[in-house]
Design a protein around this motif. Structure first.
Motif, PDB file in Angstrom:
ATOM      1  N   TRP A 296       0.705  -1.031  -0.085  1.00  0.00           N
ATOM      2  CA  TRP A 296      -0.028   0.014  -0.425  1.00  0.00           C
ATOM      3  C   TRP A 296       0.832   0.825  -0.005  1.00  0.00           C
ATOM      4  CZ3 TRP A 296      -0.990   4.036   3.476  1.00  0.00           C
ATOM      5  CH2 TRP A 296      -2.106   5.056   2.967  1.00  0.00           C
ATOM      6  N   LEU A 297       1.498   1.543   0.869  1.00  0.00           N
ATOM      7  CA  LEU A 297       3.101   2.666   0.985  1.00  0.00           C
ATOM      8  C   LEU A 297       3.770   2.918  -0.671  1.00  0.00           C
ATOM      9  CD1 LEU A 297       3.749   1.881   4.057  1.00  0.00           C
ATOM     10  CD2 LEU A 297       2.583   3.388   3.690  1.00  0.00           C
ATOM     11  N   MET A 298       4.207   1.279  -1.270  1.00  0.00           N
ATOM     12  CA  MET A 298       4.803   1.365  -2.656  1.00  0.00           C
ATOM     13  C   MET A 298       3.484   2.546  -3.245  1.00  0.00           C
ATOM     14  SD  MET A 298       6.892  -1.171  -2.693  1.00  0.00           S
ATOM     15  CE  MET A 298       7.634  -0.862  -4.197  1.00  0.00           C
ATOM     16  N   GLU A 299       2.125   1.862  -3.056  1.00  0.00           N
ATOM     17  CA  GLU A 299       1.267   2.556  -3.814  1.00  0.00           C
ATOM     18  C   GLU A 299       1.139   4.028  -4.257  1.00  0.00           C
ATOM     19  OE1 GLU A 299      -2.488   0.719  -4.179  1.00  0.00           O
ATOM     20  OE2 GLU A 299      -1.513  -1.691  -4.608  1.00  0.00           O
ATOM     21  N   GLN A 300       1.139   4.561  -2.521  1.00  0.00           N
ATOM     22  CA  GLN A 300       0.894   5.517  -2.615  1.00  0.00           C
ATOM     23  C   GLN A 300       2.126   6.795  -2.442  1.00  0.00           C
ATOM     24  OE1 GLN A 300      -2.779   6.352  -1.462  1.00  0.00           O
ATOM     25  NE2 GLN A 300      -2.567   4.045  -1.308  1.00  0.00           N
ATOM     26  N   ASP A 301       2.776   5.949  -3.347  1.00  0.00           N
ATOM     27  CA  ASP A 301       4.510   6.546  -3.328  1.00  0.00           C
ATOM     28  C   ASP A 301       5.296   7.101  -2.392  1.00  0.00           C
ATOM     29  OD1 ASP A 301       6.842   7.370  -4.582  1.00  0.00           O
ATOM     30  OD2 ASP A 301       6.130   9.349  -5.758  1.00  0.00           O
ATOM     31  N   SER A 302       5.381   6.436  -0.549  1.00  0.00           N
ATOM     32  CA  SER A 302       5.578   6.741   0.382  1.00  0.00           C
ATOM     33  C   SER A 302       7.141   7.265  -0.154  1.00  0.00           C
ATOM     34  CB  SER A 302       5.381   5.452   1.219  1.00  0.00           C
ATOM     35  OG  SER A 302       5.887   5.639   2.666  1.00  0.00           O
ATOM     36  N   PRO A 303       7.690   8.170   0.966  1.00  0.00           N
ATOM     37  CA  PRO A 303       9.424   8.221   0.688  1.00  0.00           C
ATOM     38  C   PRO A 303       9.840   7.168   2.111  1.00  0.00           C
ATOM     39  CG  PRO A 303       7.985   9.881   2.959  1.00  0.00           C
ATOM     40  CD  PRO A 303       7.082   8.756   1.760  1.00  0.00           C
TER      41      PRO A 303
END
Length: 319
Positions: A48-55
């Motif tokens: 999910w974080l990768m989908e949100q382009d998390s830092p």
């Protein structure tokens, strides 16, 4: 002083996450299944974080995790499942803090939404009558039917049924003295069918139990029947006698409360019979369909009683 957090850490499935799972297995000695569960839940967060382009892990905020909780809720996860995810995330961030890969634990103040209390299904009245009217095939089934009649007749908890002594039921008065939660005693009515079942069971019981045994319901060895045995015998009764759903003690208690409330509409009386200290517990435990509630309201509330529409219209026209 907190260690500096790397400007950007990948939330990919390897790296800190893989190291954390290895830490659980080798240092904490958690079972392979537990490690797999941690890995599955954290991989879901990573995706999910990768989908949100998390830092990266070290830059995840409490706001991010609240959005993630909302995402899990929209996906249909229960409050309990979300709480398990958050527990895994908190532990992961404890590890990241130890390894100086994060400056705080963003999951500490995040709480899962409360799950709606799940209630057991209610047995149909006709099916319960069919099952309880089924003839017992052996002495132990005479006991079983007696237990289930009494449980449904008086709304007993499993522990209350198991703890009944032989002198707890006054067959002449049609009453049973029950000790509920917190050692609180209450006097309950016992129905005609249950009294008949007790009368059939007592002669069989006298052949099994020694005079020193005070339990009303005993095993073939003559000692008090355990909770697990009662559960197993009720499940067996449903299978042997042809129930279309699995029977368990709480279902009989829930059915008692629901059927009684549907017939009487007296929530306070049901509260007393169930032994609930708070009527709010009874409101959750029992249920009425909305149409029934609407009928009760229409028939009972002085400002809600419906007049004949035609008569009302004529009166309006003549005024």
């Amino acid at each position: 002083m907190s260690a500096p957090v790397p400007a950007r850490q990948s939330c990919e499935l390897g790296g800190p996450l893989a190291d954390f799972i290895q830490h659980l297995a080798s240092e904490k000695r958690l079972s392979p299944l537990t490690c797999t569960n941690y890995q599955r839940d954290l991989q879901r967060l990573a995706a999910w974080l990768m989908e949100q382009d998390s830092p990266g892990w070290g830059r995840v905020s409490g706001h991010d995790l609240r959005r993630y909780v909302a995402h899990l809720s929209r996906q249909g996860l229960s409050g309990r499942s979300i709480a398990r995810h958050l527990s895994a995330i908190r532990r992961f961030y404890q590890y990241l803090l130890r390894e100086r890969l994060a400056s705080d634990n963003p999951a500490l103040d995040i709480r899962a939404p409360k799950s709606r209390r799940r209630l057991p299904g209610v047995a149909d009245v006709d099916q319960l009558n069919y099952l309880l009217d089924a003839a017992p095939d052996d002495p132990l089934e005479i006991r079983d039917r007696c237990m289930f009649e009494l449980m449904y007749s008086s709304g007993l908890r499993l522990a209350e049924l198991a703890s009944l002594d032989i002198d707890a039921v006054d067959r002449q008065a049609g009453e049973a003295r029950v000790v509920g939660k917190g050692g609180k005693a209450r006097l309950l009515p016992v129905g005609r069918k249950a009294l008949q079942a007790i009368a059939q069971w007592l002669p069989v019981r006298s052949q099994l139990a020694p005079e020193s045994e005070r339990a009303l319901f005993v095993s073939r060895r003559g000692d008090r029947l355990s909770h697990r045995s009662i559960q197993a015998r009720l499940s067996r009764w449903g299978i042997v006698k042809g129930a279309d759903q699995k029977l368990h003690p709480h279902m009989l208690r829930h059915s008692f409360a629901s059927h009684l409330l549907e017939s009487s509409g007296d929530l306070r009386a049901v509260q007393e019979l169930l032994g609930h200290a708070d009527i709010a517990t009874t409101q959750v435990y029992t249920h009425l369909d909305f149409q029934h509630l609407a009928r009760v309201y229409d028939q009972s509330h002085p400002r809600a009683r419906r007049r004949n529409t035609a008569t009302h219209d004529n009166q309006e026209g003549n005024s």
